[in-house]
Design an enzyme around this catalytic site. Sequence first.
Site, PDB file in Angstrom:
ATOM      1  N   HIS A   1      -7.439   6.229   0.558  1.00 31.93           N
ATOM      2  CA  HIS A   1      -8.913   6.311   0.548  1.00 31.93           C
ATOM      3  C   HIS A   1      -9.474   7.442   1.406  1.00 31.93           C
ATOM      4  CE1 HIS A   1      -7.979   3.846   4.021  1.00 31.93           C
ATOM      5  NE2 HIS A   1      -7.979   2.693   3.360  1.00 31.93           N
TER       6      HIS A   1
ATOM      7  N   HIS B   1      -3.371   0.168  -4.865  1.00 33.40           N
ATOM      8  CA  HIS B   1      -4.040  -0.183  -3.610  1.00 33.40           C
ATOM      9  C   HIS B   1      -4.971  -1.372  -3.827  1.00 33.40           C
ATOM     10  CE1 HIS B   1      -6.219   1.484   0.219  1.00 33.40           C
ATOM     11  NE2 HIS B   1      -6.062   0.169   0.262  1.00 33.40           N
TER      12      HIS B   1
ATOM     13  N   ASN C   1      -1.906  -6.902   4.664  1.00 29.20           N
ATOM     14  CA  ASN C   1      -2.747  -7.583   5.659  1.00 29.20           C
ATOM     15  C   ASN C   1      -3.257  -8.922   5.129  1.00 29.20           C
ATOM     16  OD1 ASN C   1      -4.183  -5.899   3.891  1.00 29.20           O
ATOM     17  ND2 ASN C   1      -5.886  -5.635   5.296  1.00 29.20           N
TER      18      ASN C   1
ATOM     19  N   ASP D   1      -8.761  -0.088  -3.864  1.00 25.88           N
ATOM     20  CA  ASP D   1      -8.911  -0.774  -2.580  1.00 25.88           C
ATOM     21  C   ASP D   1      -9.677  -2.077  -2.795  1.00 25.88           C
ATOM     22  OD1 ASP D   1      -8.698  -1.372   0.088  1.00 25.88           O
ATOM     23  OD2 ASP D   1     -10.113   0.158   0.790  1.00 25.88           O
TER      24      ASP D   1
ATOM     25  N   HIS E   1      -3.524   4.267   6.165  1.00 24.17           N
ATOM     26  CA  HIS E   1      -4.960   4.122   6.414  1.00 24.17           C
ATOM     27  C   HIS E   1      -5.252   4.930   7.670  1.00 24.17           C
ATOM     28  CE1 HIS E   1      -8.728   1.450   6.769  1.00 24.17           C
ATOM     29  NE2 HIS E   1      -8.783   2.298   7.777  1.00 24.17           N
TER      30      HIS E   1
ATOM     31  N   HIS F   1      -5.953  -5.628  -2.380  1.00 24.51           N
ATOM     32  CA  HIS F   1      -5.826  -6.707  -1.400  1.00 24.51           C
ATOM     33  C   HIS F   1      -6.142  -8.010  -2.131  1.00 24.51           C
ATOM     34  CE1 HIS F   1      -5.925  -3.872   2.111  1.00 24.51           C
ATOM     35  NE2 HIS F   1      -6.646  -3.158   1.265  1.00 24.51           N
ATOM     36  N   PHE F   2      -5.120  -8.712  -2.586  1.00 30.42           N
ATOM     37  CA  PHE F   2      -5.339  -9.935  -3.353  1.00 30.42           C
ATOM     38  C   PHE F   2      -5.397 -11.189  -2.471  1.00 30.42           C
ATOM     39  CE2 PHE F   2      -3.904  -8.610  -7.915  1.00 30.42           C
ATOM     40  CZ  PHE F   2      -4.967  -7.731  -7.983  1.00 30.42           C
TER      41      PHE F   2
END
Length: 455
Positions: free
Chosen positions: A236, A60, A94, A317, A178, A62-63
């Site tokens: 999460h 999990h 996203n 996350d 989510h 977000h790069f």
Amino acid sequence: MKTIIQGGTIVNEGKAFVGDIVIEGEKIIETHPQPLPAGRGESFIDATGCYVLPGVIDSHVHFREPGLTEKADIESESRAAAAGGVTTFFDMPNTNPQTTTLEALEQKFELASRKSHVNYSFFFGATNDNTSLFPQLDIHRIPGIKLFMGSSTGNMLVDRDEALQRIFGETPLPLMAHCEDTAIINQNMLSFKERFGDDPPVWAHQLIRSEEACLASTLKAIELAVRYQARLHVAHVSTREELELFSPLTSHFTPLTSHLSPLITAEATVGHLLFSTVDYQRLGTRIKVNPAIKSVIDQEALRQGLTDGRISTIGTDHAPHLLSQKDGGCARAASGMPSIQFALPAMLSLVDEGVLTIERLVELMAHNPARIFEVRNRGFLRPGYQADITIVRPHAPWTVSQDMIESKCKWSPFEGQQFQWRVEKTLCNGHLVYENETLRHKNEDEKFGQAVTFR
């Protein structure tokens, strides 16, 4: 060429023992509970006094690439991953463009093939109207489908019942969801704006993105998964009430045990395990995330869930923003924080506190992500598996400072915190990618990371 990791405490599949690991090329070929005779390998890594773990699989992150690269990119964040003992990441959809088309998915794979220091794959994003693409997805290339049942960064909300039914009913892959109820959140935000103006203070974030909002959405996701027999991994989880949905004592749903439900599992994140609402006063919007950091009672329940079977994986996350984007309160400050570089030392601090054992930590951060998403030949220290290995040293105190942060955003909620465990070496596909606070790579344009395969 063979490499032998010598003399460390190997932690794997519920056991910890002093021994050696033999690597040839990219793969583990032997593990031995007793030290091997000298002279068997061409090179040696002395792990005496250290613990030798399977490389962390962070399912999990977000790069931010493509499109949001002022915050982060695949090169910078995979560098942070290597420094944190993470050898594999699964990135969320996203970005800009969102990973909701086959073309956008291919673009990410192409970027990572050139830029990633560690192994990678990408979730495909669900929308209200893209289920027709699901049959075209290569189930051997991606871990699953990400579903936002609550509006968060990137606004990929899926909120139509007919769309949710299609997604749960037609996906051939695990769904990672989510779960927050947007209607409840919007009503709460309206109420707090009436009291405090257009940008309520950050301490109200956990009351706006409330326990009620989390519980309602998670309950709905579980009911849909049960109805359609879909594989669901709830991202999460942040509240004690949600955890009760996964408890064998109170739930009429498939209970989670140490053997893992084949259908419904839950993730806890490092932020929700390490921080609580008392930390808003100290850290402010640096710990503003969605779903919100909750109470000490919720934090303690999550920590208990690590060992009683209700939590199956620990993710980060990891979600960088520029510090300037964290200015403001509940409405204005961006939600998300970077954590991948310091997640493993932070979780090992919970081992020192007796919250969980190091064997269970390896289950949650390596074995179970591999099991749930059916990763091929990674996540375990087994002969024939890729040599993704992390070597950590206990009783080696150090303090997080800004100059050591690899993430492009160059800040961390852990700045100033002292940890007792140090990541000494990270091996990815048999290659030493990180050693003694230094990233190693073949050359400027060639990286050691590989695309992960599944099933």
